[in-house]
Scaffold this motif. Structure first.
Motif, PDB file in Angstrom:
ATOM      1  N   UNK A  45       0.822  -1.218   0.000  1.00  0.00           N
ATOM      2  CA  UNK A  45       0.000   0.000   0.000  1.00  0.00           C
ATOM      3  C   UNK A  45       0.856   1.268   0.000  1.00  0.00           C
ATOM      4  N   UNK A  46       0.325   2.377  -0.519  1.00  0.00           N
ATOM      5  CA  UNK A  46       1.036   3.659  -0.471  1.00  0.00           C
ATOM      6  C   UNK A  46       1.286   4.074   0.977  1.00  0.00           C
ATOM      7  N   UNK A  47       2.335   4.893   1.178  1.00  0.00           N
ATOM      8  CA  UNK A  47       2.746   5.200   2.538  1.00  0.00           C
ATOM      9  C   UNK A  47       3.150   6.659   2.710  1.00  0.00           C
ATOM     10  N   UNK A  48       2.871   7.163   3.905  1.00  0.00           N
ATOM     11  CA  UNK A  48       3.287   8.498   4.339  1.00  0.00           C
ATOM     12  C   UNK A  48       4.331   8.276   5.428  1.00  0.00           C
ATOM     13  N   UNK A  49       5.525   8.837   5.239  1.00  0.00           N
ATOM     14  CA  UNK A  49       6.654   8.521   6.105  1.00  0.00           C
ATOM     15  C   UNK A  49       7.201   9.769   6.777  1.00  0.00           C
ATOM     16  N   UNK A  50       7.514   9.671   8.056  1.00  0.00           N
ATOM     17  CA  UNK A  50       8.028  10.796   8.830  1.00  0.00           C
ATOM     18  C   UNK A  50       9.184  10.324   9.704  1.00  0.00           C
ATOM     19  N   UNK A  51      10.248  11.144   9.742  1.00  0.00           N
ATOM     20  CA  UNK A  51      11.372  10.816  10.622  1.00  0.00           C
ATOM     21  C   UNK A  51      12.171  12.077  10.919  1.00  0.00           C
ATOM     22  N   UNK A  52      12.804  12.114  12.081  1.00  0.00           N
ATOM     23  CA  UNK A  52      13.748  13.181  12.425  1.00  0.00           C
ATOM     24  C   UNK A  52      15.162  12.660  12.179  1.00  0.00           C
ATOM     25  N   UNK A  53      15.998  13.507  11.599  1.00  0.00           N
ATOM     26  CA  UNK A  53      17.348  13.085  11.247  1.00  0.00           C
ATOM     27  C   UNK A  53      18.217  12.828  12.472  1.00  0.00           C
ATOM     28  N   UNK A  54      17.847  13.407  13.612  1.00  0.00           N
ATOM     29  CA  UNK A  54      18.643  13.215  14.825  1.00  0.00           C
ATOM     30  C   UNK A  54      18.067  12.143  15.744  1.00  0.00           C
ATOM     31  N   UNK A  55      17.204  11.292  15.202  1.00  0.00           N
ATOM     32  CA  UNK A  55      16.612  10.200  15.982  1.00  0.00           C
ATOM     33  C   UNK A  55      17.709   9.190  16.333  1.00  0.00           C
ATOM     34  N   UNK A  56      17.965   9.019  17.604  1.00  0.00           N
ATOM     35  CA  UNK A  56      19.016   8.099  18.047  1.00  0.00           C
ATOM     36  C   UNK A  56      18.462   6.753  18.503  1.00  0.00           C
ATOM     37  N   UNK A  57      17.148   6.578  18.446  1.00  0.00           N
ATOM     38  CA  UNK A  57      16.537   5.296  18.797  1.00  0.00           C
ATOM     39  C   UNK A  57      16.254   4.478  17.543  1.00  0.00           C
ATOM     40  N   UNK A  58      15.543   5.081  16.608  1.00  0.00           N
ATOM     41  CA  UNK A  58      15.326   4.483  15.282  1.00  0.00           C
ATOM     42  C   UNK A  58      15.967   5.417  14.261  1.00  0.00           C
ATOM     43  N   UNK A  59      17.072   5.020  13.675  1.00  0.00           N
ATOM     44  CA  UNK A  59      17.801   5.878  12.751  1.00  0.00           C
ATOM     45  C   UNK A  59      16.928   6.226  11.552  1.00  0.00           C
ATOM     46  N   UNK A  60      17.121   7.438  11.003  1.00  0.00           N
ATOM     47  CA  UNK A  60      16.273   7.871   9.887  1.00  0.00           C
ATOM     48  C   UNK A  60      16.412   6.972   8.668  1.00  0.00           C
ATOM     49  N   UNK A  61      17.519   6.211   8.569  1.00  0.00           N
ATOM     50  CA  UNK A  61      17.673   5.281   7.449  1.00  0.00           C
ATOM     51  C   UNK A  61      16.624   4.178   7.477  1.00  0.00           C
ATOM     52  N   UNK A  62      16.037   3.931   8.643  1.00  0.00           N
ATOM     53  CA  UNK A  62      14.920   2.990   8.708  1.00  0.00           C
ATOM     54  C   UNK A  62      13.833   3.424   7.724  1.00  0.00           C
TER      55      UNK A  62
END
Length: 295
Positions: free
Chosen positions: A228-245
């Motif tokens: 399915x289509x997806x809307x994705x959000x992340x902070x570049x300084x996330x140290x728990x789940x890296x933005x590369x996830x």
């Protein structure tokens, strides 16, 4: 099977909600399973409780899954979203990654349902890894049954997951049975990195994953043209789940020509919920609502 003690838990927790003002005339609380048909569960002495964790109010020891439904207000968009709070598969941040978000969606004409899913606790199941995904699929099944009741379309039901809930949302998108029509993955963790394998084996499986399970949970490799289509959000300084996830999930979607919208913020860290005006992360919910309505 839910015994009398477990039913008492539901009554006590519902009473607590009433006392704390969480429920309202615009919210409906529905059980996910019938009393004697809750799959993969076993008798246990766990007591559900709420307390602070990671700086926010969380629910611990969830063994009875429920849906908190917020019907669309004003002009109904015909869309619905099941919200899956995060918490590392240890707890559920059901307020700032659940109820708070649901209210924002509902007031903009989107039916929202906060899913309190069973946590994968070894004390409550011999196959704890099956509990969260089974509850997500059950929630999708029920929401499709209730589409006419709440005024949304059966083929316009998505999932929105935060952190571990984002992992669960992405995993649900890899399934054929009760697959969501779209997803919103907010600082999720769909990669099967060594770090995530260790996390899943310790918090979801409580044992070493088999080769078949490793393949099944390799979410990036499960992406295909039917995802399915997806809307994705992340902070570049996330140290728990890296933005590369998120960026690698976006790349996998692009390889298979699956529509997506990706938003990254330079600051925000992990677990920001609806976000903060000071770093701009509060913009994502408005963008998400507009994206959902465009689908």
């Amino acid at each position: 099977m839910i015994n009398k003690i477990e039913m008492l838990r539901i009554a006590l927790f519902t009473g607590l909600l009433l006392l704390t003002g969480i429920t309202s005339a615009s919210q409906e609380l529905r059980p996910l399973w019938a009393e004697d048909k809750m799959p993969y569960s076993k008798a246990n002495d766990l007591i559900e409780e709420e307390k602070e964790s990671w700086g926010t109010r969380c629910v611990f020891n969830v063994v009875i899954p429920q849906l908190y439904i917020y019907p669309a207000q004003g002009k109904n968009s015909g869309k619905a979203v099941i919200i899956i709070p995060g918490g590392g598969y240890e707890v559920e941040a059901i307020y700032h990654e659940g109820h708070d978000v649901a209210r924002e969606l509902a007031k903009d004409g989107i039916t929202a349902a906060v899913l309190k899913y069973r946590l994968p606790l070894a004390e409550s199941s011999d196959t704890p890894e099956k509990l969260p995904i089974t509850d997500v699929q059950r929630a999708l099944e029920l929401m499709r049954q209730w589409a006419g009741l709440y005024g949304f379309e059966t083929d316009n039901i998505g999932v929105m997951g935060f952190s571990a809930g984002g992992h669960l949302a992405a995993f649900a998108c890899s399934k054929v049975l009760q697959r969501p029509n779209f997803s919103l993955i907010i600082y999720g963790c769909p990669r099967l990195s060594d770090e995530n394998v260790d996390w899943l084996e310790n918090k979801l499986f409580h044992r070493t994953m088999t080769e078949q399970e490793y393949d099944e949970f390799n979410i990036l490799e499960q992406v295909n043209s039917s995802t399915p289509p997806s809307f994705l959000v992340h902070a570049l300084d996330d140290k728990v789940c890296h933005y590369e996830e998120t960026s690698e999930y976006a790349a996998a979607l692009r390889r298979h020509n699956v529509a997506f919208e990706l938003h990254t913020f330079p600051d925000g860290g992990h677990g920001f919920g609806l976000g903060d005006e000071s770093n701009g992360t509060d913009q994502w919910i408005g963008l998400a609502i507009r994206w959902i309505k465009r689908l």
